[in-house]
Design an enzyme around this catalytic site. Structure first.
Site, PDB file in Angstrom:
ATOM      1  N   ARG A 106      -1.497  -2.706 -18.986  1.00 17.87           N
ATOM      2  CA  ARG A 106      -2.846  -1.747 -18.855  1.00 17.87           C
ATOM      3  C   ARG A 106      -2.893  -0.901 -18.060  1.00 17.87           C
ATOM      4  O   ARG A 106      -3.101  -1.182 -16.860  1.00 17.87           O
ATOM      5  CB  ARG A 106      -3.959  -3.286 -18.856  1.00 17.87           C
ATOM      6  CG  ARG A 106      -5.518  -2.613 -18.967  1.00 17.87           C
ATOM      7  CD  ARG A 106      -6.287  -3.716 -19.216  1.00 17.87           C
ATOM      8  NE  ARG A 106      -5.886  -4.399 -20.389  1.00 17.87           N
ATOM      9  CZ  ARG A 106      -6.524  -4.195 -21.627  1.00 17.87           C
ATOM     10  NH1 ARG A 106      -7.040  -2.863 -21.861  1.00 17.87           N
ATOM     11  NH2 ARG A 106      -5.783  -4.723 -22.646  1.00 17.87           N
ATOM     12  N   GLU A 125      -0.644   4.760  -0.677  1.00 17.09           N
ATOM     13  CA  GLU A 125      -1.482   5.988  -0.565  1.00 17.09           C
ATOM     14  C   GLU A 125      -0.383   7.159  -0.612  1.00 17.09           C
ATOM     15  O   GLU A 125       0.179   7.282   0.304  1.00 17.09           O
ATOM     16  CB  GLU A 125      -2.399   6.061   0.373  1.00 17.09           C
ATOM     17  CG  GLU A 125      -3.808   4.976  -0.296  1.00 17.09           C
ATOM     18  CD  GLU A 125      -4.764   5.097   0.788  1.00 17.09           C
ATOM     19  OE1 GLU A 125      -4.515   5.366   1.866  1.00 17.09           O
ATOM     20  OE2 GLU A 125      -5.957   4.573   0.270  1.00 17.09           O
ATOM     21  N   THR A 153      -3.214   6.188 -22.270  1.00 19.89           N
ATOM     22  CA  THR A 153      -3.220   4.691 -21.797  1.00 19.89           C
ATOM     23  C   THR A 153      -1.733   4.422 -22.050  1.00 19.89           C
ATOM     24  O   THR A 153      -0.998   4.876 -22.912  1.00 19.89           O
ATOM     25  CB  THR A 153      -4.172   3.712 -22.617  1.00 19.89           C
ATOM     26  OG1 THR A 153      -3.860   3.910 -23.877  1.00 19.89           O
ATOM     27  CG2 THR A 153      -5.678   4.255 -22.440  1.00 19.89           C
ATOM     28  N   TYR A 182       0.818  -1.216  -0.132  1.00 23.80           N
ATOM     29  CA  TYR A 182       0.126  -0.129  -0.022  1.00 23.80           C
ATOM     30  C   TYR A 182       1.255   1.299   0.107  1.00 23.80           C
ATOM     31  O   TYR A 182       2.133   1.356   1.005  1.00 23.80           O
ATOM     32  CB  TYR A 182      -0.775   0.046   1.153  1.00 23.80           C
ATOM     33  CG  TYR A 182      -2.316   0.017   0.998  1.00 23.80           C
ATOM     34  CD1 TYR A 182      -3.064   0.909   0.136  1.00 23.80           C
ATOM     35  CD2 TYR A 182      -3.172  -1.223   1.141  1.00 23.80           C
ATOM     36  CE1 TYR A 182      -4.443   0.740  -0.408  1.00 23.80           C
ATOM     37  CE2 TYR A 182      -4.262  -1.500   0.466  1.00 23.80           C
ATOM     38  CZ  TYR A 182      -4.986  -0.523  -0.086  1.00 23.80           C
ATOM     39  OH  TYR A 182      -6.307  -0.528  -0.526  1.00 23.80           O
TER      40      TYR A 182
HETATM   41  C1  LIG Z   1      -8.663   3.672 -25.025  1.00 25.38           C
HETATM   42  C2  LIG Z   1      -9.059   4.923 -24.701  1.00 25.38           C
HETATM   43  C3  LIG Z   1      -9.280   5.464 -23.419  1.00 25.38           C
HETATM   44  C4  LIG Z   1      -9.768   4.730 -22.407  1.00 25.38           C
HETATM   45  O1  LIG Z   1      -8.945   3.787 -21.794  1.00 25.38           O
HETATM   46  P1  LIG Z   1      -9.220   2.547 -20.768  1.00 25.38           P
HETATM   47  O2  LIG Z   1      -7.959   2.158 -20.069  1.00 25.38           O
HETATM   48  O3  LIG Z   1     -10.005   1.530 -21.551  1.00 25.38           O
HETATM   49  O4  LIG Z   1     -10.287   3.051 -19.651  1.00 25.38           O
HETATM   50  C5  LIG Z   1      -9.639   6.931 -23.366  1.00 25.38           C
HETATM   51  N1  LIG Z   1      -9.403   7.528 -24.559  1.00 25.38           N
HETATM   52  C6  LIG Z   1      -9.080   7.179 -25.660  1.00 25.38           C
HETATM   53  C7  LIG Z   1      -8.884   8.192 -26.812  1.00 25.38           C
HETATM   54  C8  LIG Z   1      -9.046   5.703 -26.009  1.00 25.38           C
HETATM   55  O5  LIG Z   1      -8.448   5.343 -27.036  1.00 25.38           O
END
Ligand SMILES: *Cc1c(COP(=O)(O)O)cnc(C)c1O
Length: 419
Positions: free
Chosen positions: A236, A57, A227, A55
């Site tokens: 991810r 935070e 991302t 943890y």
């Molecule tokens: C994939 C994507 C997201 C969201 O990502 P997640 O990890 O699926 O929540 C946000 N904005 C754009 C432009 C994306 O292509």
């Protein structure tokens, strides 16, 4: 891969079998979903590491728990690398994924009800750019811009006009289904002219930006979210990059604003991915993604397939099935994507700009080249795949053709084994 999960294999055969089946699928199909990638085993190891136990935070040097000296090291390293890779003044590496990263930015810089400009979802925007079924559309007053109907590309003059009329507090650029270059400089300029924050969501193209294959929105854009699992080829997750003046607001919006304990194992994996993205090989990979997409697009068009905007500048291709002669009907995206999947070619049905059909029965197919490029495929393979795809789209009910193509796809996959 099988060798790096020996303990699951010994201790939980049920889970092992499922992971193994997924491994076989990832190996034996042509994964052409443009938002996906195959990250390195180094990234997988970091994400599977013991940092999951801790943890933490707070932020480096300011934690609410004891025992964080090595967590601080790993988070500081991820921050340092992210800033260097994207030429950013400040980086927050804690967002758990793209959607919460965008949420944190809105919560930091906007009040509920504020006006924001984003791309129309059906023309390539993301759910978090103002969709009425998403928190963004429910909490903020989104006004949307779209594409030019003729060129199916962004028309910066039209966007400037909407901005001047609407005077939004923020203008969001960056998309999920746009195959062309984005003029981030002009977006920022327009935002400045109307007194708005500029925000770029580069989730899809971050790997191209890092590898020098697409113009960067940094260092000038106010806030950039991305991302880390798409073209950037990390775990991810997501990060936020911003100018120094906004750092405090952004950080406190991520924690304690919307998240609790950061996923330090994923942060370790992000550090690994950023390290990989700084290597010269990554530039070669990013450029090859674009080269591959270009050859694939040309092959499809040469074989009678209509593409939105008649081509691509990035990793992504959007097929317009209505204006593809052999299909020629609206709402055929799912049926055609199913036929391709049966042949081992994995894409996704998607709306096309000005789609007369519904999002549940879209008229396009979205695909891309990141995974194939990661696997080492180049122009000759793209030509071959484009020809297979065109044939199936022309004869999507021909089961014999689909079966024969599936065998050929398998043969190709076996030449480019990953994991
Ligand atoms: C994939 C994507 C997201 C969201 O990502 P997640 O990890 O699926 O929540 C946000 N904005 C754009 C432009 C994306 O292509």
């Amino acid at each position: 891969m099988v060798n790096i999960i020996p303990n699951i294999r010994r201790k939980d055969s049920e889970v092992f079998e499922i992971i193994n089946r997924e491994l076989v699928r990832q190996r034996n199909e042509l994964n052409m979903i443009p938002s996906e990638n195959y990250c390195s085993t180094a990234v997988l190891e970091a994400q599977g590491s013991i940092f999951t136990n801790k943890y933490a935070e707070g932020y480096p040097g300011k934690r609410y728990y004891q025992g964080n000296r090595h967590v601080d090291e790993i988070e500081n390293l991820a921050i340092k690398r992210a800033k260097k890779l994207f030429r950013a003044e400040h980086a927050n590496v804690q967002p758990n994924s793209g959607s919460p990263a965008n949420m944190a930015v809105y919560f930091a810089l906007l009040e509920p009800g504020d006006k924001v400009m984003g791309m129309e979802l059906s023309q390539g925007g993301h759910l978090t750019h103002g969709s009425p079924v998403n928190f963004s559309g429910r909490m903020y007053n989104f006004v949307s811009y779209g594409l030019d109907k003729k060129t199916e590309t962004l028309d910066m003059d039209a966007i400037r006009k909407i901005a001047q009329k609407e005077k939004p507090k923020m203008i969001v650029s960056g998309y999920t289904a746009y195959p062309r270059k984005i003029n981030f400089r002009e977006f920022h300029k327009i935002a400045r002219e109307v007194g708005a924050y500029s925000m770029a969501d580069i989730a899809h193209i971050a790997g191209l930006v890092a590898g020098g294959a697409h113009p960067s929105p940094l260092p000038f854009t106010d806030v950039v979210t991305t991302t880390t699992h798409k073209t950037l080829r990390g775990p991810r997750s997501a990060i936020i990059l911003c100018r120094k003046e906004l750092a405090k607001k952004i950080d406190s919006s991520v924690f304690p604003g919307i998240q609790g304990g950061p996923h330090e194992h994923t942060i370790a994996a992000k550090a690994v991915a950023f390290g990989e993205a700084m290597k010269p090989e990554f530039k070669v990979y990013a450029k090859q993604i674009v080269k591959n997409a270009k050859v694939l697009a040309e092959t499809l068009m040469d074989n009678g397939i209509k593409l939105v905007s008649n081509g691509t500048d990035n990793h992504l291709i959007l097929i317009d099935l209505i204006n593809t002669k052999s299909v020629g009907k609206e709402g055929m995206g799912k049926e055609c994507a199913d036929a391709l999947e049966e042949a081992g070619i994995v894409t996704n049905a998607n709306t096309i700009p000005f789609d007369p059909s519904t999002p549940f029965r879209p008229s396009g197919i979205r695909l891309g080249t990141p995974v194939l490029t990661t696997r080492g495929m180049k122009e000759p393979e793209m030509k071959q795949i484009g020809e297979w795809m065109a044939k199936i789209l022309k004869n999507h009910k021909d089961k014999a053709l689909i079966k024969k193509t599936k065998e050929e796809v398998l043969g190709l996959c076996r030449r480019f084994v990953f994991y």
